[in-house]
Write an enzyme that holds these catalytic residues in place. Structure first.
Site, short mmCIF file in Angstrom:
data_model
loop_
_atom_site.label_atom_id
_atom_site.label_comp_id
_atom_site.label_asym_id
_atom_site.label_seq_id
_atom_site.Cartn_x
_atom_site.Cartn_y
_atom_site.Cartn_z
N GLY A 10 0.82 -1.22 0.00
CA GLY A 10 0.00 0.00 0.00
C GLY A 10 0.84 1.26 0.00
N SER A 34 -5.99 -5.62 -2.06
CA SER A 34 -7.37 -5.10 -2.08
C SER A 34 -7.37 -3.60 -2.34
CB SER A 34 -8.10 -5.43 -0.77
OG SER A 34 -7.40 -4.90 0.32
N ASN A 35 -6.27 -2.92 -2.00
CA ASN A 35 -6.19 -1.49 -2.32
C ASN A 35 -4.77 -1.13 -2.74
OD1 ASN A 35 -7.04 1.16 -2.58
ND2 ASN A 35 -6.73 1.64 -0.42
N PHE A 80 0.06 -2.57 8.79
CA PHE A 80 -0.61 -1.52 8.01
C PHE A 80 -1.97 -1.99 7.49
CE2 PHE A 80 3.90 -0.44 7.06
CZ PHE A 80 3.90 0.90 7.40
N SER A 124 -3.72 6.54 13.64
CA SER A 124 -4.00 7.77 12.91
C SER A 124 -4.34 8.89 13.89
CB SER A 124 -5.20 7.54 11.99
OG SER A 124 -5.72 8.76 11.53
N TYR A 148 -14.14 4.25 10.60
CA TYR A 148 -12.72 4.02 10.31
C TYR A 148 -11.88 4.40 11.54
CZ TYR A 148 -8.07 5.69 9.05
OH TYR A 148 -6.74 5.96 9.08
N LYS A 152 -9.47 2.19 14.48
CA LYS A 152 -8.11 2.50 14.94
C LYS A 152 -8.07 2.60 16.47
CE LYS A 152 -6.01 2.83 10.95
NZ LYS A 152 -5.11 1.73 10.56
C1 UD1 Z 1 -8.66 12.56 6.32
C2 UD1 Z 1 -9.48 11.75 7.26
C3 UD1 Z 1 -8.59 11.17 8.32
C4 UD1 Z 1 -7.51 10.33 7.69
C5 UD1 Z 1 -6.73 11.20 6.70
C6 UD1 Z 1 -5.76 10.36 5.91
C7 UD1 Z 1 -11.70 12.79 7.10
C8 UD1 Z 1 -12.77 13.55 7.83
N1 UD1 Z 1 -10.57 12.55 7.79
O1 UD1 Z 1 -8.10 13.64 7.06
O2 UD1 Z 1 -9.35 10.38 9.22
O3 UD1 Z 1 -6.64 9.83 8.67
O4 UD1 Z 1 -7.63 11.79 5.75
O5 UD1 Z 1 -4.84 11.18 5.27
O6 UD1 Z 1 -11.88 12.40 5.96
N2 UD1 Z 1 -10.04 19.55 1.46
C9 UD1 Z 1 -10.59 20.40 0.52
N3 UD1 Z 1 -10.98 19.89 -0.68
C10 UD1 Z 1 -10.84 18.56 -1.00
C11 UD1 Z 1 -10.28 17.70 -0.02
C12 UD1 Z 1 -9.89 18.22 1.20
O7 UD1 Z 1 -10.73 21.60 0.75
O8 UD1 Z 1 -11.22 18.14 -2.10
C13 UD1 Z 1 -9.58 20.11 2.75
C14 UD1 Z 1 -10.30 19.54 3.98
O9 UD1 Z 1 -11.44 20.28 4.27
C15 UD1 Z 1 -9.19 19.66 5.03
C16 UD1 Z 1 -7.90 19.48 4.25
O10 UD1 Z 1 -8.22 19.76 2.90
O11 UD1 Z 1 -9.19 20.95 5.59
C17 UD1 Z 1 -7.33 18.08 4.34
O12 UD1 Z 1 -8.34 17.14 3.98
P1 UD1 Z 1 -7.99 15.60 3.71
O13 UD1 Z 1 -6.81 15.48 2.82
O14 UD1 Z 1 -9.25 14.91 3.28
O15 UD1 Z 1 -7.51 15.06 5.13
P2 UD1 Z 1 -8.28 15.12 6.56
O16 UD1 Z 1 -9.71 15.41 6.42
O17 UD1 Z 1 -7.45 15.97 7.46
#
Ligand code: UD1
Length: 333
Positions: A10, A34-35, A80, A124, A148, A152
């Site tokens: 992964g 699987s991923n 992992f 995490s 999820y 953890k």
């Molecule tokens: C997410 C997971 C977290 C996981 C981690 C893995 C959620 C709520 N949490 O964290 O449990 O351990 O990924 O890396 O999904 N954002 C945008 N536009 C997008 C995507 C994200 O603005 O298309 C923003 C989000 O609002 C956030 C930041 O980017 O402020 C990071 O987002 P993301 O990469 O999805 O990570 P987390 O939400 O922090």
């Protein structure tokens, strides 16, 4: 040391296998794809010029696990393997509890049977839920907001109970913040299925023209520019943290949690600007509604890992943005 890496094909697993081989460890990878993609195994060998044992299969296959431990004198396990998509876990909680918990329990049973008590577990920062104060320290209250994250946290609880049952266990709970980037060779990196949910995979697909524009989930948070702030860590730094963690568990007993992050918070707009500058591209974006479940800010206090693991992240946000894009450019097809 001889290290069993579950889920070693992964995203984080493959980068960790590279660093373990670079540090001259013997590695056995078990993965059911699987991923992940089998080509990753070839690339790990190409990067390191070293070989390792690969076993295709699931941790739910008890006979397979037993055979691995019967035929190898394993010193440490890095675990992992598990499902990791937050949104999917909300839609299919039973699938997450079934796979992540049962496979871990089977693995722990076999470790106990063969008296292998050293483990680094892939946890995490999601176990901190909505943090009450920043930066986040390992002793803060834990709670979760999706299945999820709950898997953890439940596994962390199981591991704490296990330690109480037998003092020989030595376990590192590695709480990752936001891993991004790719190996600088451009051979291995993050390859999400379908439309990405996480920020960096989404940005790279906008940059490469696969997606039209980034949607920024809210610019009215109480942060420096209103967009969400996270502790992004280069996946290669994170992988090196695992090499330090296996040395730690091999020389200690008990359970310790470690934050693996940089300790620095960057906003969504910081990431967009850095990505545009280092890669000389434009990322069109629009501000949309907040994403349900998102928090404003999250970044780690990394003092404990620095002190006890003698590890800290070295790569910059520019390295992360550059390497993430190079990987996509190399693997466009
Ligand atoms: C997410 C997971 C977290 C996981 C981690 C893995 C959620 C709520 N949490 O964290 O449990 O351990 O990924 O890396 O999904 N954002 C945008 N536009 C997008 C995507 C994200 O603005 O298309 C923003 C989000 O609002 C956030 C930041 O980017 O402020 C990071 O987002 P993301 O990469 O999805 O990570 P987390 O939400 O922090």
């Amino acid at each position: 040391m001889k290290i069993l890496v579950t889920g070693g094909a992964g995203y984080i697993g493959s980068h960790t296998v590279v660093e373990l081989l670079n540090a001259n460890h013997d590695v056995i990878v078990v993965d059911d794809f699987s991923n992940s993609n089998p080509k990753v195994l070839k690339y790990i060998k190409e990067i390191t010029k070293k070989d390792f044992v690969f076993i295709e299969g699931s941790l739910l296959d008890k006979a397979l696990l037993d055979n691995i431990f019967k035929n190898n004198k394993i010193d440490v396990v890095i675990h992992f393997a598990g499902y990791k998509a937050v949104g999917e876990s909300v839609k299919k909680p039973l699938m997450y509890y079934d796979n992540n918990l049962i496979s871990t329990i089977y693995l722990l049973e076999i470790m106990e049977k063969y008296k292998v008590y050293n483990l680094a577990f892939s946890s995490s920062a999601t176990v901190y839920g909505t943090p009450k104060k920043l930066p986040i320290t390992e002793n803060m209250t834990l709670h979760t907001t999706n299945p999820y994250g709950t898997t953890k946290l439940m596994i962390e609880t199981i591991l704490n109970d296990l330690k109480k049952s037998n003092e020989k266990w030595s376990i590192a709970l590695l709480r990752y913040f936001n891993p991004i980037g790719a190996h600088e060779s451009g051979l291995i990196g993050e390859e999400p299925n379908g439309i990405p949910n996480n920020l960096m995979p989404y940005i790279v697909e906008v940059a490469s023209g696969k997606l039209k524009e980034l949607k920024i989930f809210g610019n009215d948070y109480d942060t420096k520019d209103g967009t969400g702030v996270r502790d992004y860590i280069h996946v290669v730094d994170l992988a090196k943290g695992h090499v330090s963690a296996i040395n730690y568990v091999n020389n200690n007993v008990g359970v310790e949690a470690f934050n693996l992050g940089t300790g620095i918070g960057y906003s969504v707009l910081d990431i967009v600007k850095s990505f545009e500058r280092v890669n000389n591209v434009t990322i069109p974006y629009k501000i949309v509604e907040r994403r349900p479940g998102d928090i404003a800010e999250c970044y780690a206090d990394v003092t404990k890992a620095k002190k006890m693991l003698d590890w800290s992240a070295e790569k910059t946000i520019d390295d992360m943005c550059r390497d993430a894009y190079q990987f996509i450019l190399k693997n466009k097809d």
